[in-house]
Design a protein around this motif. Structure first.
Motif, PDB file in Angstrom:
ATOM      1  N   LYS A 148      26.743   9.863   6.410  1.00  0.00           N
ATOM      2  CA  LYS A 148      25.466   9.495   5.781  1.00  0.00           C
ATOM      3  C   LYS A 148      25.615   9.410   4.266  1.00  0.00           C
ATOM      4  CE  LYS A 148      23.002  12.657   7.985  1.00  0.00           C
ATOM      5  NZ  LYS A 148      21.850  13.443   8.514  1.00  0.00           N
ATOM      6  N   PHE A 149      26.454  10.276   3.684  1.00  0.00           N
ATOM      7  CA  PHE A 149      26.719  10.179   2.248  1.00  0.00           C
ATOM      8  C   PHE A 149      27.363   8.825   1.930  1.00  0.00           C
ATOM      9  CE2 PHE A 149      29.371  10.705  -1.523  1.00  0.00           C
ATOM     10  CZ  PHE A 149      28.495  11.327  -2.405  1.00  0.00           C
ATOM     11  N   HIS A 150      28.319   8.401   2.759  1.00  0.00           N
ATOM     12  CA  HIS A 150      28.932   7.084   2.561  1.00  0.00           C
ATOM     13  C   HIS A 150      27.918   5.962   2.761  1.00  0.00           C
ATOM     14  CE1 HIS A 150      33.119   7.788   1.664  1.00  0.00           C
ATOM     15  NE2 HIS A 150      33.189   8.722   2.598  1.00  0.00           N
ATOM     16  N   GLY A 151      26.841   6.268   3.469  1.00  0.00           N
ATOM     17  CA  GLY A 151      25.772   5.283   3.652  1.00  0.00           C
ATOM     18  C   GLY A 151      24.746   5.292   2.544  1.00  0.00           C
ATOM     19  N   GLY A 152      24.963   6.102   1.494  1.00  0.00           N
ATOM     20  CA  GLY A 152      24.119   6.067   0.317  1.00  0.00           C
ATOM     21  C   GLY A 152      23.123   7.196   0.176  1.00  0.00           C
ATOM     22  N   VAL A 153      23.152   8.192   1.052  1.00  0.00           N
ATOM     23  CA  VAL A 153      22.189   9.294   0.999  1.00  0.00           C
ATOM     24  C   VAL A 153      22.603  10.297  -0.076  1.00  0.00           C
ATOM     25  CG1 VAL A 153      21.182  11.215   2.288  1.00  0.00           C
ATOM     26  CG2 VAL A 153      21.569   9.023   3.411  1.00  0.00           C
ATOM     27  N   ASP A 154      21.628  10.786  -0.820  1.00  0.00           N
ATOM     28  CA  ASP A 154      21.885  11.840  -1.789  1.00  0.00           C
ATOM     29  C   ASP A 154      22.338  13.103  -1.061  1.00  0.00           C
ATOM     30  OD1 ASP A 154      20.655  14.360  -3.425  1.00  0.00           O
ATOM     31  OD2 ASP A 154      21.285  12.780  -4.806  1.00  0.00           O
ATOM     32  N   VAL A 155      23.246  13.849  -1.692  1.00  0.00           N
ATOM     33  CA  VAL A 155      23.815  15.024  -1.040  1.00  0.00           C
ATOM     34  C   VAL A 155      22.742  16.042  -0.634  1.00  0.00           C
ATOM     35  CG1 VAL A 155      24.274  16.326  -3.169  1.00  0.00           C
ATOM     36  CG2 VAL A 155      25.746  16.650  -1.162  1.00  0.00           C
ATOM     37  N   LYS A 156      21.630  16.083  -1.343  1.00  0.00           N
ATOM     38  CA  LYS A 156      20.559  17.038  -1.027  1.00  0.00           C
ATOM     39  C   LYS A 156      19.752  16.630   0.205  1.00  0.00           C
ATOM     40  CE  LYS A 156      20.027  18.386  -5.887  1.00  0.00           C
ATOM     41  NZ  LYS A 156      19.107  18.401  -7.065  1.00  0.00           N
ATOM     42  N   GLN A 157      19.909  15.394   0.664  1.00  0.00           N
ATOM     43  CA  GLN A 157      19.123  14.888   1.789  1.00  0.00           C
ATOM     44  C   GLN A 157      19.948  14.725   3.066  1.00  0.00           C
ATOM     45  OE1 GLN A 157      15.830  14.538   1.337  1.00  0.00           O
ATOM     46  NE2 GLN A 157      16.155  15.209  -0.784  1.00  0.00           N
ATOM     47  N   LEU A 158      21.154  15.261   3.085  1.00  0.00           N
ATOM     48  CA  LEU A 158      22.061  14.989   4.198  1.00  0.00           C
ATOM     49  C   LEU A 158      21.699  15.717   5.484  1.00  0.00           C
ATOM     50  CD1 LEU A 158      25.496  15.000   2.317  1.00  0.00           C
ATOM     51  CD2 LEU A 158      24.226  13.020   3.166  1.00  0.00           C
ATOM     52  N   ASN A 159      20.865  16.736   5.390  1.00  0.00           N
ATOM     53  CA  ASN A 159      20.507  17.494   6.587  1.00  0.00           C
ATOM     54  C   ASN A 159      19.338  16.885   7.357  1.00  0.00           C
ATOM     55  OD1 ASN A 159      22.533  19.261   5.927  1.00  0.00           O
ATOM     56  ND2 ASN A 159      21.171  20.770   4.989  1.00  0.00           N
ATOM     57  N   THR A 160      18.840  15.741   6.876  1.00  0.00           N
ATOM     58  CA  THR A 160      17.730  15.051   7.529  1.00  0.00           C
ATOM     59  C   THR A 160      18.259  13.851   8.306  1.00  0.00           C
ATOM     60  OG1 THR A 160      16.235  15.693   5.739  1.00  0.00           O
ATOM     61  CG2 THR A 160      15.539  13.862   7.142  1.00  0.00           C
ATOM     62  N   GLU A 161      17.758  13.651   9.522  1.00  0.00           N
ATOM     63  CA  GLU A 161      18.212  12.506  10.308  1.00  0.00           C
ATOM     64  C   GLU A 161      17.964  11.204   9.561  1.00  0.00           C
ATOM     65  OE1 GLU A 161      16.311  10.432  14.035  1.00  0.00           O
ATOM     66  OE2 GLU A 161      17.577  12.105  14.761  1.00  0.00           O
ATOM     67  N   ASN A 162      18.995  10.334   9.544  1.00  0.00           N
ATOM     68  CA  ASN A 162      18.882   9.051   8.861  1.00  0.00           C
ATOM     69  C   ASN A 162      19.844   8.082   9.544  1.00  0.00           C
ATOM     70  OD1 ASN A 162      18.976   6.829   7.091  1.00  0.00           O
ATOM     71  ND2 ASN A 162      18.515   8.138   5.327  1.00  0.00           N
ATOM     72  N   LEU A 163      19.354   7.414  10.573  1.00  0.00           N
ATOM     73  CA  LEU A 163      20.208   6.524  11.362  1.00  0.00           C
ATOM     74  C   LEU A 163      20.653   5.299  10.584  1.00  0.00           C
ATOM     75  CD1 LEU A 163      18.342   6.683  14.793  1.00  0.00           C
ATOM     76  CD2 LEU A 163      20.418   7.903  14.103  1.00  0.00           C
ATOM     77  N   ALA A 164      19.799   4.808   9.700  1.00  0.00           N
ATOM     78  CA  ALA A 164      20.160   3.623   8.911  1.00  0.00           C
ATOM     79  C   ALA A 164      21.332   3.937   7.988  1.00  0.00           C
ATOM     80  CB  ALA A 164      18.951   3.148   8.103  1.00  0.00           C
ATOM     81  N   ALA A 165      21.280   5.097   7.334  1.00  0.00           N
ATOM     82  CA  ALA A 165      22.379   5.483   6.441  1.00  0.00           C
ATOM     83  C   ALA A 165      23.656   5.746   7.232  1.00  0.00           C
ATOM     84  CB  ALA A 165      21.985   6.719   5.640  1.00  0.00           C
ATOM     85  N   LEU A 166      23.519   6.371   8.388  1.00  0.00           N
ATOM     86  CA  LEU A 166      24.693   6.622   9.228  1.00  0.00           C
ATOM     87  C   LEU A 166      25.325   5.307   9.663  1.00  0.00           C
ATOM     88  CD1 LEU A 166      26.546   8.506  10.806  1.00  0.00           C
ATOM     89  CD2 LEU A 166      24.845   8.525  12.641  1.00  0.00           C
ATOM     90  N   GLU A 167      24.470   4.354  10.049  1.00  0.00           N
ATOM     91  CA  GLU A 167      24.969   3.035  10.454  1.00  0.00           C
ATOM     92  C   GLU A 167      25.796   2.403   9.341  1.00  0.00           C
ATOM     93  OE1 GLU A 167      25.148  -0.315  13.071  1.00  0.00           O
ATOM     94  OE2 GLU A 167      23.675   1.261  13.448  1.00  0.00           O
ATOM     95  N   GLN A 168      25.290   2.498   8.119  1.00  0.00           N
ATOM     96  CA  GLN A 168      25.997   1.906   6.993  1.00  0.00           C
ATOM     97  C   GLN A 168      27.270   2.688   6.673  1.00  0.00           C
ATOM     98  OE1 GLN A 168      23.456   1.073   3.668  1.00  0.00           O
ATOM     99  NE2 GLN A 168      25.151   0.684   2.253  1.00  0.00           N
TER     100      GLN A 168
END
Length: 561
Positions: A336-356
């Protein structure tokens, strides 16, 4: 929740002599104990193993590292424990940690949670003194260069073209560029100099590639330290330094035996950085492990684009070693970090960021399978924040590549939590196509040096090509004219990206890899090509891990990860 060091301090360790004798069959007289829980295995004993068949070699690598953490070493240890649990006699084979990162940005380096090698404090804080010996050998050579110039300079060394640097095993940016020899004639000739960290030194690389004391001495003698005023190379052999350097390294060259939390044998030996040097434990340790166990789990530093490429193109090329299977470590958080998510938000589900972010994992998988030609399994280092939807998406994307994905819980459950990965690895090795049939290097020995790094850049990094100044091109031309063109290339660049920009997450493509500097490592027998802004002497961060490390009132180490 207990910290890594607290878990390690609670462990019920066995005496290392018991591990050696009962698990490996090593007689007591061939061990040199350093206390009760660590020992060196004599080189004389290792010579007696030459006729034994080799076990199977498993290489653990990872996606491009992130602040979220991937857990490559933790997975290596957990997988080793798991293989032992399912009845495969297995040895873990790791690098020794450098004190620079221990006190700098990452804390301990012996695994984590319930998948660690122990004694954890000793391993992280001096261990058996190998790095000290390497630093001393390196700096003896540096002292002998300046001493030779001071006492008449019979070799006609051009003091402007001394390339050998001093080293220390600590991050210290103030030592990158210094002036030595100040204070008048008694202190030598003033000149510009600098320090590298021990793990970036050529002596470390030589130490990890040498196959014997004789080979070590020969390689040390081949080190090129300077040029004469006539432009001829000056070597450590010319300075008569290589014999004394070998003496300093004699005891260190014997590999170090320790154990995991589950009392399984582990060898830790050598520790070159993978973003600067070649990132693998010693050849002696790996070959010894293959004689002592049926399965050996080892790691290469950082992602499959850096550590694994150098494991293949340098270590395997030089030694004939061939991995039988590869494990690629990833976490949902890191993807998810590689998908653009800030490190503080990585514990929240984010399928779009994971996809990327999955593009990063996919490129590493393709490199391992299509460029290196090796079978692989993806091991997801599980976090409690991972959701079923995220794990399902990951499985779905990897299914397109026909790559098995296994969720591993060794951090929490030890070897039991990695048994699914272990069984899949055994299946790959024992029932799949033989890895040796498809194994290949990224480039051939005979390719020109620029073509070699061009192949790495385009085939592994996804770059459009490489660039370099006219000065660098001239350096490369001279190296080829001098007969060094047959050497493999060791790329020094940021570990955080396929590009030379550490902020470029995911799987950037079409970028250019700029070669900033070229260094000859004649003893290690490779050419270092420094790309981008990577430093061979790191600095400490604003808040260093050292600030948290201390002794409590009972004399126990605390804060070490």
């Amino acid at each position: 929740m207990a910290s890594d060091i607290e878990i390690a301090q609670r462990a019920q360790l066995k005496r290392v002599t018991e591990i050696a004798q009962q698990r490996l069959g090593i007689p007591d007289e061939h061990l040199v104990p350093y206390g009760h829980h660590k020992a060196k295995i004599s080189l004389a004993y290792l010579d007696t193993l030459k006729d034994r068949p080799d076990g199977k070699l498993i290489l653990v690598t990872a996606i491009s590292p992130t602040p979220a953490g991937e857990g490559k070493t933790t997975t290596t240890v957990g997988l080793g424990d798991a293989l032992n649990r399912i009845g495969r006699k297995t040895m873990v084979c790791l690098r020794e940690p450098s004190l620079g990162p221990v006190f700098g940005v990452k804390g301990g380096a012996a695994g984590g949670g319930h998948a660690q090698v122990v004694p954890m404090e000793d391993i992280n804080l001096h261990f058996t003194g190998d790095f000290n010996a390497i630093g001393l050998a390196n700096n003896l050579l540096a002292a002998m260069i300046d001493n030779h110039v001071h006492h008449g300079n019979a070799l006609d060394i051009d003091v402007r073209r001394i390339t050998w640097k001093r080293v220390m095993d600590m991050n210290d940016r103030a030592l990158r560029d210094i002036t030595v020899g100040l204070g008048g004639p008694a202190n030598g000739y003033p000149r510009q100099d600098g320090f590298d960290i021990v793990v970036a030194s050529e002596v470390m690389a030589i130490f990890c590639l040498a196959t014997s004391l004789q080979d070590l001495k020969e390689r040390l003698g081949n080190i090129v330290v300077a040029q004469t005023r006539g432009g001829q190379p000056v070597t450590a052999r010319d300075l008569k330094a290589h014999g004394a350097m070998t003496v300093l390294l004699k005891d260190a060259l014997a590999p170090n035996l320790v154990q995991t939390l589950e009392n399984n044998p582990a060898i830790l030996h050598g520790g070159p950085f993978a973003n600067i040097a070649h990132g693998c434990n010693s050849v002696i340790a790996t070959k010894a492990s293959l004689k002592l166990a049926d399965y050996v789990v080892t790691e290469a530093g950082f992602g499959a684009d850096l550590g694994a490429e150098k494991f293949i193109d340098i270590k395997c090329r030089k030694t004939g070693l061939r991995p039988d299977a590869v494990v690629i470590v990833a976490t949902v958080r890191a993807l998810k970090f590689h998908g653009g998510v800030d490190v503080k938000q990585l514990n929240t589900e984010n399928l779009a960021a994971l996809e990327q972010g999955l593009a990063n994992l996919e490129r590493h998988v393709r490199n391992v399978r299509e460029v290196y030609g090796l079978p692989c399994v993806v091991s997801i280092n599980h976090f409690s924040f991972d959701t079923e939807a995220e794990l399902a998406l990951l499985q779905q994307r990897m299914a397109r590549l026909e790559v098995p994905v296994r969720v591993a819980r060794h951090w929490a459950d030890g070897g039991r939590g990695a048994e699914d990965v272990a069984r899949t690895v055994v299946e790959l090795i024992e029932t799949g196509p033989q890895a040796a049939d498809g194994f290949r290097f990224v480039y051939p020995d005979e390719a020109p040096l620029l073509d070699k790094i061009g192949a790495i850049a385009t085939r592994v990094y996804g770059a459009a090509g490489v660039s370099c100044s006219g000065k660098v091109r001239e350096q490369i031309r001279k190296l080829e004219e001098a007969g060094y063109g047959r050497y493999p290339v060791c790329v020094a660049k940021t570990q955080y990206s396929f590009s030379t920009d550490p902020a470029a997450r995911g799987a950037p493509s079409g970028h250019t890899i700029d070669i900033r500097e070229v260094r000859l490592a004649a003893g290690a027998e490779f050419i270092v090509m420094i790309c981008g802004d990577v430093m061979t002497m790191p600095g400490l961060p604003k808040i260093a891990s050292a600030e948290k490390i201390d002794l409590d009132d009972e004399g126990k180490v605390v804060g070490l990860f």
